[in-house]
Design a protein around this motif. Structure first.
Motif, PDB file in Angstrom:
ATOM      1  N   PRO A  30       0.820  -1.225   0.000  1.00  0.00           N
ATOM      2  CA  PRO A  30       0.000   0.000   0.000  1.00  0.00           C
ATOM      3  C   PRO A  30       0.846   1.263   0.000  1.00  0.00           C
ATOM      4  N   LEU A  31       1.982   1.199   0.736  1.00  0.00           N
ATOM      5  CA  LEU A  31       2.860   2.372   0.763  1.00  0.00           C
ATOM      6  C   LEU A  31       3.459   2.649  -0.606  1.00  0.00           C
ATOM      7  N   VAL A  32       3.885   1.580  -1.260  1.00  0.00           N
ATOM      8  CA  VAL A  32       4.478   1.730  -2.591  1.00  0.00           C
ATOM      9  C   VAL A  32       3.440   2.254  -3.571  1.00  0.00           C
ATOM     10  N   ASP A  33       2.233   1.699  -3.488  1.00  0.00           N
ATOM     11  CA  ASP A  33       1.160   2.167  -4.387  1.00  0.00           C
ATOM     12  C   ASP A  33       0.848   3.636  -4.138  1.00  0.00           C
ATOM     13  N   GLN A  39       3.164  10.498  -6.338  1.00  0.00           N
ATOM     14  CA  GLN A  39       4.132  11.147  -7.227  1.00  0.00           C
ATOM     15  C   GLN A  39       3.451  11.623  -8.505  1.00  0.00           C
ATOM     16  N   ALA A  40       2.531  10.817  -9.006  1.00  0.00           N
ATOM     17  CA  ALA A  40       1.803  11.222 -10.213  1.00  0.00           C
ATOM     18  C   ALA A  40       0.927  12.448  -9.921  1.00  0.00           C
ATOM     19  N   GLU A  41       0.250  12.419  -8.760  1.00  0.00           N
ATOM     20  CA  GLU A  41      -0.578  13.566  -8.378  1.00  0.00           C
ATOM     21  C   GLU A  41       0.276  14.815  -8.211  1.00  0.00           C
ATOM     22  N   LEU A  42       1.427  14.662  -7.578  1.00  0.00           N
ATOM     23  CA  LEU A  42       2.309  15.797  -7.335  1.00  0.00           C
ATOM     24  C   LEU A  42       2.823  16.374  -8.646  1.00  0.00           C
ATOM     25  N   SER A  43       3.125  15.486  -9.575  1.00  0.00           N
ATOM     26  CA  SER A  43       3.570  15.945 -10.890  1.00  0.00           C
ATOM     27  C   SER A  43       2.483  16.770 -11.577  1.00  0.00           C
ATOM     28  N   GLY A  44       1.222  16.284 -11.479  1.00  0.00           N
ATOM     29  CA  GLY A  44       0.110  17.031 -12.062  1.00  0.00           C
ATOM     30  C   GLY A  44      -0.089  18.380 -11.381  1.00  0.00           C
ATOM     31  N   MET A  45       0.038  18.388 -10.049  1.00  0.00           N
ATOM     32  CA  MET A  45      -0.100  19.655  -9.316  1.00  0.00           C
ATOM     33  C   MET A  45       0.990  20.639  -9.705  1.00  0.00           C
ATOM     34  N   ASN A  46       2.213  20.139  -9.830  1.00  0.00           N
ATOM     35  CA  ASN A  46       3.318  21.011 -10.219  1.00  0.00           C
ATOM     36  C   ASN A  46       3.083  21.615 -11.604  1.00  0.00           C
ATOM     37  N   SER A  47       2.536  20.817 -12.494  1.00  0.00           N
ATOM     38  CA  SER A  47       2.227  21.332 -13.837  1.00  0.00           C
ATOM     39  C   SER A  47       1.166  22.423 -13.760  1.00  0.00           C
ATOM     40  N   GLN A  48       0.144  22.196 -12.919  1.00  0.00           N
ATOM     41  CA  GLN A  48      -0.906  23.208 -12.753  1.00  0.00           C
ATOM     42  C   GLN A  48      -0.347  24.478 -12.127  1.00  0.00           C
ATOM     43  N   LEU A  49       0.519  24.320 -11.126  1.00  0.00           N
ATOM     44  CA  LEU A  49       1.123  25.486 -10.484  1.00  0.00           C
ATOM     45  C   LEU A  49       1.963  26.288 -11.480  1.00  0.00           C
ATOM     46  N   GLU A  50       2.724  25.580 -12.291  1.00  0.00           N
ATOM     47  CA  GLU A  50       3.543  26.256 -13.300  1.00  0.00           C
ATOM     48  C   GLU A  50       2.661  26.969 -14.318  1.00  0.00           C
ATOM     49  N   LEU A 190       0.772  17.065   0.277  1.00  0.00           N
ATOM     50  CA  LEU A 190       1.109  15.819  -0.399  1.00  0.00           C
ATOM     51  C   LEU A 190       2.604  15.540  -0.301  1.00  0.00           C
ATOM     52  N   LYS A 191       3.416  16.574  -0.438  1.00  0.00           N
ATOM     53  CA  LYS A 191       4.861  16.395  -0.287  1.00  0.00           C
ATOM     54  C   LYS A 191       5.194  15.871   1.103  1.00  0.00           C
ATOM     55  N   ALA A 192       4.532  16.424   2.116  1.00  0.00           N
ATOM     56  CA  ALA A 192       4.777  15.965   3.484  1.00  0.00           C
ATOM     57  C   ALA A 192       4.366  14.504   3.649  1.00  0.00           C
ATOM     58  N   GLU A 193       3.226  14.149   3.044  1.00  0.00           N
ATOM     59  CA  GLU A 193       2.762  12.756   3.113  1.00  0.00           C
ATOM     60  C   GLU A 193       3.757  11.829   2.430  1.00  0.00           C
ATOM     61  N   LEU A 194       4.212  12.218   1.240  1.00  0.00           N
ATOM     62  CA  LEU A 194       5.162  11.381   0.508  1.00  0.00           C
ATOM     63  C   LEU A 194       6.486  11.278   1.250  1.00  0.00           C
ATOM     64  N   MET A 195       6.886  12.324   1.955  1.00  0.00           N
ATOM     65  CA  MET A 195       8.118  12.263   2.730  1.00  0.00           C
ATOM     66  C   MET A 195       7.979  11.270   3.880  1.00  0.00           C
ATOM     67  N   ARG A 196       6.795  11.270   4.509  1.00  0.00           N
ATOM     68  CA  ARG A 196       6.575  10.288   5.581  1.00  0.00           C
ATOM     69  C   ARG A 196       6.586   8.865   5.024  1.00  0.00           C
ATOM     70  N   ILE A 197       5.947   8.679   3.865  1.00  0.00           N
ATOM     71  CA  ILE A 197       5.939   7.353   3.236  1.00  0.00           C
ATOM     72  C   ILE A 197       7.351   6.946   2.858  1.00  0.00           C
ATOM     73  N   ARG A 198       8.097   7.877   2.309  1.00  0.00           N
ATOM     74  CA  ARG A 198       9.471   7.588   1.901  1.00  0.00           C
ATOM     75  C   ARG A 198      10.308   7.157   3.100  1.00  0.00           C
ATOM     76  N   HIS A 216       9.241  -4.434  -4.312  1.00  0.00           N
ATOM     77  CA  HIS A 216       8.586  -3.193  -3.909  1.00  0.00           C
ATOM     78  C   HIS A 216       9.608  -2.079  -3.715  1.00  0.00           C
ATOM     79  N   CYS A 217      10.718  -2.417  -3.096  1.00  0.00           N
ATOM     80  CA  CYS A 217      11.725  -1.395  -2.806  1.00  0.00           C
ATOM     81  C   CYS A 217      12.321  -0.813  -4.077  1.00  0.00           C
ATOM     82  N   HIS A 218      12.355  -1.595  -5.151  1.00  0.00           N
ATOM     83  CA  HIS A 218      12.929  -1.129  -6.414  1.00  0.00           C
ATOM     84  C   HIS A 218      11.884  -0.599  -7.389  1.00  0.00           C
ATOM     85  N   SER A 219      10.613  -0.644  -7.003  1.00  0.00           N
ATOM     86  CA  SER A 219       9.573  -0.359  -7.988  1.00  0.00           C
ATOM     87  C   SER A 219       9.199   1.114  -8.079  1.00  0.00           C
ATOM     88  N   VAL A 220       9.696   1.940  -7.150  1.00  0.00           N
ATOM     89  CA  VAL A 220       9.308   3.350  -7.125  1.00  0.00           C
ATOM     90  C   VAL A 220      10.537   4.213  -7.386  1.00  0.00           C
TER      91      VAL A 220
END
Length: 245
Positions: A30-33, A39-50, A190-198, A216-220
């Motif tokens: 679940p963490l990897v998923d 990461q995909a959501e963050l990428s989309g948000m960054n594109s919107q912010l830009e 989301l960045k904070a959440e991903l940092m905790r997951i990381r 799993h460790c190599h998949s992200v």
């Protein structure tokens, strides 16, 4: 103890160890998923912010151009008004000088100090001055109205349209910035959440040994995996069960 019993014990031990590892690997899934989707959501948000930032930058340039031209038009308007006022003041001064000259010579009629001859002369002169003074003043007003309509009104109309355009752009930028702020807050969360997951994945992958866990460790696309982990193609099973001989 017979070899068969020893073999069964080795098999059971290996099974339970493998089950324990697989349980931990299942916890990673679940963490990897979430890491991947986040990461995909963050990428989309960054594109919107830009995109929002780029739109506001373009609007700011346009508003700045309007503002600068508005100032130039204001300078031109003031210069035109000053040019007309110089000529108008000269003409009005000539009329005012006539009035003041008459007042200096004829004001004494108010206290009855003028002779009848002087009084009659002042009255006759007043009859000559008043139409001239009135004509000059009316001419200045008429010319001022025409000059204003021809030279100043067009500038004022342009400035009104520029001011309206700047108001529209300013409101648009303000609303867009509100969207940007809300999106930035979501992005930071989301960045904070991903940092905790990381962090959790880094800790878990430090001791990962099973094929599933290592997968799993190599998949992200994150750098938390151990540097000494072998590539997936060369990973051996965690333990081997050899047949009894």
């Amino acid at each position: 103890m017979t070899k068969n019993k020893i073999g069964v014990m080795v098999f059971l031990t290996t099974f339970f160890l493998l089950f324990a590892h697989l349980s931990r690997a299942d916890d990673l899934a679940p963490l990897v998923d979430r890491m991947r989707t986040g990461q995909a959501e963050l990428s989309g948000m960054n594109s919107q912010l830009e995109s929002l930032t780029g739109q506001n930058e373009r609007d700011l340039k346009e508003r700045t151009a309007y503002y600068e031209n508005f100032g130039q038009m204001e300078t031109r308007k003031k210069a035109l008004i000053a040019t007309f006022r110089t000529d108008a003041d000269r003409r009005l001064k000539s009329a005012n000088d006539m009035v003041e000259d008459w007042n200096r010579q004829c004001a004494k009629d108010r206290v009855g100090e003028l002779s009848k001859t002087a009084f009659d002369a002042c009255a006759a002169r007043r009859g000559q001055i008043e139409p001239t003074v009135s004509g000059i003043r009316q001419g200045v007003k008429r010319d001022a109205d025409e000059y204003f309509k021809k030279n100043i009104v067009p500038i004022i109309d342009i400035q009104k349209r520029q001011a309206q355009a700047m108001d529209v752009i300013g409101a648009r930028m303000k609303e867009r910035f509100k969207v940007w702020e809300a999106l930035k807050a979501r992005s930071d969360a989301l960045k904070a959440e991903l940092m905790r997951i990381r962090t959790a994945l880094v800790d878990a992958c430090k001791t990962a040994t099973t094929i599933e866990s290592l997968k799993h460790c190599h998949s992200v696309g994150w750098d938390g995996a151990r540097r000494d982990l072998p590539p997936l193609t060369n990973i051996a099973p965690p333990s081997r069960v050899t047949p009894n001989r």
